[in-house]
Design an enzyme around this catalytic site. Sequence first.
Site, PDB file in Angstrom:
ATOM      1  N   TYR A   1       0.697  -1.143   0.002  1.00  0.00           N
ATOM      2  CA  TYR A   1       0.024  -0.049  -0.184  1.00  0.00           C
ATOM      3  C   TYR A   1       0.862   1.346  -0.066  1.00  0.00           C
ATOM      4  O   TYR A   1       1.028   1.923  -0.854  1.00  0.00           O
ATOM      5  CB  TYR A   1      -1.047  -0.042   1.012  1.00  0.00           C
ATOM      6  CG  TYR A   1      -1.961   1.225   1.180  1.00  0.00           C
ATOM      7  CD1 TYR A   1      -3.087   1.269   0.242  1.00  0.00           C
ATOM      8  CD2 TYR A   1      -1.832   2.145   2.120  1.00  0.00           C
ATOM      9  CE1 TYR A   1      -3.833   2.100   0.314  1.00  0.00           C
ATOM     10  CE2 TYR A   1      -2.647   3.389   1.873  1.00  0.00           C
ATOM     11  CZ  TYR A   1      -3.697   3.454   0.935  1.00  0.00           C
ATOM     12  OH  TYR A   1      -4.801   4.320   0.797  1.00  0.00           O
TER      13      TYR A   1
ATOM     14  N   SER B   1      -6.428   0.821  -4.468  1.00  0.00           N
ATOM     15  CA  SER B   1      -6.481   2.362  -3.928  1.00  0.00           C
ATOM     16  C   SER B   1      -4.791   3.014  -4.367  1.00  0.00           C
ATOM     17  O   SER B   1      -4.713   2.860  -5.399  1.00  0.00           O
ATOM     18  CB  SER B   1      -7.072   2.640  -2.781  1.00  0.00           C
ATOM     19  OG  SER B   1      -7.505   3.752  -2.451  1.00  0.00           O
TER      20      SER B   1
ATOM     21  N   ASP C   1     -17.620   3.473  -7.401  1.00  0.00           N
ATOM     22  CA  ASP C   1     -16.589   3.858  -6.571  1.00  0.00           C
ATOM     23  C   ASP C   1     -16.459   5.405  -6.678  1.00  0.00           C
ATOM     24  O   ASP C   1     -15.998   6.045  -7.832  1.00  0.00           O
ATOM     25  CB  ASP C   1     -14.987   3.300  -7.039  1.00  0.00           C
ATOM     26  CG  ASP C   1     -14.057   3.769  -6.404  1.00  0.00           C
ATOM     27  OD1 ASP C   1     -14.185   4.522  -5.273  1.00  0.00           O
ATOM     28  OD2 ASP C   1     -13.275   3.047  -6.516  1.00  0.00           O
TER      29      ASP C   1
ATOM     30  N   HIS D   1     -15.757   1.513  -3.625  1.00  0.00           N
ATOM     31  CA  HIS D   1     -14.246   1.357  -3.417  1.00  0.00           C
ATOM     32  C   HIS D   1     -13.939   0.461  -2.505  1.00  0.00           C
ATOM     33  O   HIS D   1     -12.620  -0.165  -2.456  1.00  0.00           O
ATOM     34  CB  HIS D   1     -13.935   2.849  -2.545  1.00  0.00           C
ATOM     35  CG  HIS D   1     -12.519   3.023  -2.570  1.00  0.00           C
ATOM     36  ND1 HIS D   1     -11.709   3.191  -3.862  1.00  0.00           N
ATOM     37  CD2 HIS D   1     -11.513   3.241  -1.532  1.00  0.00           C
ATOM     38  CE1 HIS D   1     -10.368   3.577  -3.579  1.00  0.00           C
ATOM     39  NE2 HIS D   1     -10.187   3.338  -2.207  1.00  0.00           N
TER      40      HIS D   1
END
Length: 757
Positions: free
Chosen positions: A488, A569, A658, A700
Site C-alpha cells: 500500500y 487504491s 466507486d 471502493h
Amino acid sequence: MGSVGALDLPLKYPSVRRDESVVEDYHGVKIADPYRWLEDPDSEETKEFVQKQVELTQSVLKECDDIRGKLSDKITKLFDHPRYDPPFRRGNKYFYSHNTGLQAQNVLYVQDSLDGEPEVLLDPNTLSEDGTVALSSYSVSEDAKYLAYALSTSGSDWVTIKVMRIEDKKVEPDTLSWVKFSGISWTHDNKGFFYSRYPAPKEGEDIDAGTETNANLYHELYYHFLGMDQSNDILCWKDSENPKYLFGASVTDEGKYALLHVDEGCDPVNKFYYCDMSTLPNGLEGLRANNELLPVVKLVDTFEACYHAIANDDTVFTFLTNKDAPKYKLVRVDLKEPTVWTDVIKESEKDVLESASAVNGNQMIVSYLSDVKYVLQIRDLKSGSLVHQLPIDIGTVTGISARREDSTIFFGFTSFVTPGVIYQCNLDSEVPDLRVFREITVPGFDRSDFHVDQVFIPSKDGTQIPIFIVARKNIVLDGSHPCLLYGYGGFNISLTPSFSVSRIVLTRHLGVVYCLANIRGGGEYGEEWHKAGSLSKKQNCFDDFISAGEYLVSAGYTQPSKLCIEGGSNGGLLIGACINQRPDLFGCALAHVGVMDMLRFHKFTIGHAWTSDYGCSDKEEEFHWLIKYSPLHNVNRPWEQHPNQQYPPTMLLTADHDDRVVPLHSLKFLATLQHVLITSLEKSPQTNPIIGRIECKAGHGAGRPTQKMIDEAADRFSFMAKMLVHLGPEAEVVSVVLGQTLVQHQILGLRGVSVSS
C-alpha cells in the site's frame, strides 16, 4: 490483436477513439490527454467502452473457468463460518454485529446482558434483494432507546441516516440525505445527534449518487433533533472561505462538551475547537432562533499536528498527538490555561503509540505498534505509568470496545493464521482478568499447516523494509513457488497481520507464498515513515516494493515469472507505477481501484484531500514530482530497450459506484496500456493480456456483499493462476486438490487493498 501462450485463443482488443486535440499546458509542458472523454461516466461512448472491456475480460476469464470454479468453491466453503465483532455497552444493553457465514451483510444484534438472548436489531440483508445496501456506521443513544444508522447503496461513500426505536424496532420517519464522511454523535440528553453532510445538488441536477465525479466541497456540520425534518436541522459549522475543509463533531464522555475537528486533507493533522454546551442559554435550539453557528473556542487553530481527545476531567483534557512526536505521545492541557501542555506518556524511541482509550475510571488501554506487531497495555490515566501489559499473540488488535465508565472491556485480535478472537478483560481485580469471550473458528483450517516469518530487507537507499511472509511449512527455497506480494504505502495507513480466506486458499491449495511489504508512506513507524514515502519522496514507495520483489527472487522464494503483485487504491497506484518501472520483475499484476492519473486526481470527488500525500499538478514543482511516476503518463514499450521484455499480464479492477477513486482512473490507464502496447502496432510483442474487471453496483470496497467478494477473488486469482508459468513442485498438490485442469492448462507458475484513497 494480441495473444498469450497461457490462453487458447488470441485476444481481440477493442478499437478505442483517441482525441488528439486534448492537450493541456502544465507550466510550459504540453501533456496530451486523448482519453479525457472517459471522464464522463454517463456518456454513451464511455458505456460502450466499458461494455467492450467487460466482453474482453469475460473472454479471458472463460479460459480460466475450470480453476475459477474450483477456487470459488474452496473460498466459499472456507468463508462459510460465523464471524463476530466485539460487543459494546450503551445504557443497560449490549450490541454487536454478526455474520452466520455467507450472509451478504453483517447483522446488528442487541441483548439485555452478555448472557441474554440476542435479538436481531437491524438486518441490512432485508433492505435489498442483492445485498448491496450496507450498514455503513451506527450510533446508539446514551439511554439505549434509539439507534441512528447510516446506509450505503452499491458501495458509494454517500449514506442516508435513519433512526430506529430500539424497544420495538420501529423505524422513525427521520431521513438525512447527502451525508458523506460523517460520524454520528449523540448528545447526552438523547434529543439528537451531530452529523456532517454536503449541500444538496441544485434543483434540476440529475445525480446517481455514487457515479458522479464532481468535487466534494463545502462540508457542513449539523445537529439533528429526533422527529424533525432534515430541513429543520441546525447548521453548527461551515467555512465558505475554505471549501475543502472537512468537519466532524463528538461529544465528551460526560456529555458536557462538543468537540469539533477540522481536517484539510489526509495528513494526520487537524484543528481542534470545543464548545461547552452547558453554557448555551437556550441549548442547541437557541442557535436556530439566532441563526448562529456553534460558539466554539479555538484551542488549536493551525494544521500543525494531530489532536485526538482521549478523556477529560472538567476542563482538563488528555490528547493523543504527534506534535513534536512523530511516533505520537499523550499530552494534557487545562482549557483554563491553554498555553501550558504537559506530557503524560512521552514518545517512544521505537514504537508507535497507535491508540489510547480511557477505561475503568482512572485507567486507559493503550496500543503500540512495535515492528508492525501490536502491544497492548493498561496504564494509569493520570500519570501515564504502566500498570499491566496484556499477553497477546503476534498480530493485530481490532475494535477496542471501551469507555471510561466500563470496568469490562472487549477487543478483537487477528493474525495471518488466526481467523479472529474476541477477548474480554475485567479490570476490577488487581491483575486484569483476560479471557476469550468468543473465538472465530474456520472448519477445515489448521494454523499449524502454515509458517509466518518477518524479514527486514534493504531498499534501494539502504532503508530496512519489513516484509511478512506466509507459506506452507517446510517449503524448499528453490525459486519454484508462485508468490503474491501485496503493498500500500501511503496516507499514514499501516498494513498489519490479518486473516484472509482467499489467501489461505491460495497458500494451501496452489502453494502460493503470500508476502506483505510494509513500505514507506504507511504509518508502520510513525509520521517520519509516512513522510518518507509522500510528496517529493513518493518514489521511495516504488523502490521499496521493487526491492521486496527482488528479495523474494534472490532468497529463493520465487522467480519473476511466478511473482504476482497486488494493491488497492493508493496501492493500485503502486502497482501501476511498478509495472511501468520494472515490467521484467513481475509475472502478473492486480491493481484495484487505483489512482492512475496523477495530474487530474484532485478534480474529482474527494481527490483534493489527497494532495497532502501526493502534491498537486497546479503547482509547478509538484507537477514535476507527479509526472515522473504517474501511471497514466509513463506507459512504455519495454522491448524497445530490452528485447523480449513486455508488460506482465495485468488486471485493473474498478467499480461503477466507486466515488472515492472514480473509475475514470482505471479506464484511462486501461485504454492507454492497450493502445501503447498492443493496438497501435501491427504485430505487437505484447502477448500478455491487459484487461479490466469492472464491477457493477459496487464501490471502493466497503460494504461489498459477501458473494461479490468471493466472485472477485475467484476471478482475479484464477487469472493470476492461469498467467503464472511453470507451476513447480506444487503442481501435484494443486492437481490433486483442484483437479487435472490445472496441469492441462499449465497454470502452475502462470505469467504474471481505508478520507484516504
